[in-house]
Design a protein around this motif. Structure first.
Motif, PDB file in Angstrom:
ATOM      1  N   UNK A   1      -1.568  55.792  -3.665  1.00 19.01           N
ATOM      2  CA  UNK A   1      -1.664  55.031  -2.656  1.00 19.01           C
ATOM      3  C   UNK A   1      -2.648  55.083  -1.492  1.00 19.01           C
ATOM      4  N   UNK A   2      -3.406  56.198  -1.560  1.00 17.29           N
ATOM      5  CA  UNK A   2      -4.268  56.482  -0.495  1.00 17.29           C
ATOM      6  C   UNK A   2      -5.692  55.792  -0.560  1.00 17.29           C
ATOM      7  N   UNK A   3      -5.960  55.585  -1.836  1.00 17.22           N
ATOM      8  CA  UNK A   3      -7.364  54.899  -2.098  1.00 17.22           C
ATOM      9  C   UNK A   3      -7.109  53.571  -1.731  1.00 17.22           C
TER      10      UNK A   3
ATOM     11  N   UNK B   1      -7.457  52.434   1.956  1.00 16.12           N
ATOM     12  CA  UNK B   1      -8.654  52.680   2.398  1.00 16.12           C
ATOM     13  C   UNK B   1      -9.600  51.642   1.778  1.00 16.12           C
ATOM     14  N   UNK B   2      -9.304  51.235   0.626  1.00 20.67           N
ATOM     15  CA  UNK B   2      -9.984  50.181   0.180  1.00 20.67           C
ATOM     16  C   UNK B   2      -9.756  48.773   1.156  1.00 20.67           C
ATOM     17  N   UNK B   3      -8.384  48.616   1.625  1.00 14.12           N
ATOM     18  CA  UNK B   3      -8.066  47.392   2.068  1.00 14.12           C
ATOM     19  C   UNK B   3      -8.534  47.653   3.765  1.00 14.12           C
ATOM     20  N   UNK B   4      -8.876  48.715   4.104  1.00 11.58           N
ATOM     21  CA  UNK B   4      -9.507  48.988   5.645  1.00 11.58           C
ATOM     22  C   UNK B   4     -11.072  48.572   5.510  1.00 11.58           C
ATOM     23  N   UNK B   5     -11.637  48.902   4.168  1.00 11.30           N
ATOM     24  CA  UNK B   5     -12.854  48.736   4.243  1.00 11.30           C
ATOM     25  C   UNK B   5     -13.236  47.221   4.105  1.00 11.30           C
ATOM     26  N   UNK B   6     -12.297  46.536   3.202  1.00 11.56           N
ATOM     27  CA  UNK B   6     -12.587  45.083   3.014  1.00 11.56           C
ATOM     28  C   UNK B   6     -12.350  44.467   4.181  1.00 11.56           C
ATOM     29  N   UNK B   7     -11.339  44.944   4.912  1.00 15.60           N
ATOM     30  CA  UNK B   7     -10.752  44.257   6.424  1.00 15.60           C
ATOM     31  C   UNK B   7     -12.155  44.111   7.240  1.00 15.60           C
ATOM     32  N   UNK B   8     -12.810  45.364   7.272  1.00 17.52           N
ATOM     33  CA  UNK B   8     -14.041  45.490   8.029  1.00 17.52           C
ATOM     34  C   UNK B   8     -14.984  44.408   7.823  1.00 17.52           C
ATOM     35  N   UNK B   9     -15.242  44.119   6.584  1.00 13.39           N
ATOM     36  CA  UNK B   9     -15.986  43.259   6.169  1.00 13.39           C
ATOM     37  C   UNK B   9     -15.444  41.732   5.864  1.00 13.39           C
TER      38      UNK B   9
END
Length: 289
Positions: free
Chosen positions: A85-87, A90-98
């Protein structure tokens, strides 16, 4: 930002950027040795690291360009933490930033179905071609009359930046300035009557020296740039990520003795941007577009 027990997500440090490069190399992606220095100026807040009890275990880049575009890259979870679940956090955090932007990425084959579930659609494939074109006995080619191959550092930077905009959705001047100017790499431009008609950059990697971008007005200019760039490498072996949406590009590299070794899919969350694919013989970077 907190998530799973003991897991935190925060921005990458300079030391983290070196670590990300090593992780990408372990995945077999062969990033350029000094690429991270240009990456850092593209968007200093665009690189995220997931730490488990303080130790880096995952990373992603979510780089903003202009007001409306973003690019995802460096999406890596260490093998010993995959499936926990860590990846995905992190994916959701990256997409939230964009959020709110058109987002692009170059997806490795095994992840493409997951990217489609996140709303990405395939535009074309980038196929890495590797080899030693000079070993085929090919002399550096002459370009069309009036075209000169020159050190890109001698071309007014505004012209290089304007030329790059034909192949990328938003301005990226700070990144481009670093990309063509970092020590240890060679940047060449094709110029005719004061106009830029080609651009190529070669930089060392842990394997074949990486060429990207490779832009050109026609195959003859592309071949001349590639062969001159190969001359600047330790053993003449180069790797170029070629869009299969430009069949003449793949045919040219095949004719110069380069063979396919690796493939990714260029994917976007919305309408594919209007780029000059007929002049794109090699993309700049699979990590940042």
């Amino acid at each position: 930002m907190t998530g799973l027990t003991g897991f935190e997500i925060n921005g990458a440090s300079a030391a983290d950027m070196a670590l990300l490069r090593d992780w990408a190399d372990e995945e077999g992606w062969n990033p350029g040795d000094s690429d991270r220095f240009a990456f850092s100026v593209a968007d200093p807040g665009g690189f995220l690291v997931g730490r488990l009890h303080g130790e880096p275990v995952a990373c992603i880049s979510a780089v903003r360009y202009g007001d409306g575009f973003g690019f995802i890259g460096f999406y890596i979870a260490r093998p010993d933490v995959r499936g926990q679940g860590y990846g995905i956090r992190l994916w959701r955090a990256g997409m939230e930033r964009l959020h709110g932007r058109l987002v692009g990425l170059d997806g490795v084959v095994e992840q493409q179905d997951n990217y489609r579930k996140s709303g990405f659609r395939s535009a074309w494939n980038n196929v890495r071609h590797e080899g030693a074109p000079l070993a085929t006995g090919q002399p550096p080619r002459e370009t069309a009359t009036g075209v000169r191959i020159v050190d890109a550092a001698t071309v007014p930077f505004g012209q290089l930046a304007a030329y790059d905009r034909r192949f990328f959705p938003e301005p990226r001047d700070a990144f481009l300035a670093a990309w063509v100017g970092l020590p240890g790499r060679t940047a060449l431009a094709a110029v005719r009557d004061g106009r830029v008609e080609g651009l190529g950059v070669v930089r060392p990697g842990s394997g074949a020296s990486r060429i990207g971008p490779l832009y050109a007005a026609d195959p003859e200019v592309a071949a001349a740039l590639l062969l001159r760039l190969a001359e600047r490498t330790p053993d003449g072996t180069v790797a170029v990520d070629v869009p299969d949406a430009h069949p003449r590009a793949a045919a040219l590299l095949g004719g110069l003795g380069l063979t396919p070794t690796f493939e990714t899919a260029r994917m976007y969350t919305g309408q594919e941007p209007d780029l000059d694919l007929t002049g794109m013989y090699g993309v700049t970077s699979l990590e940042l577009g």
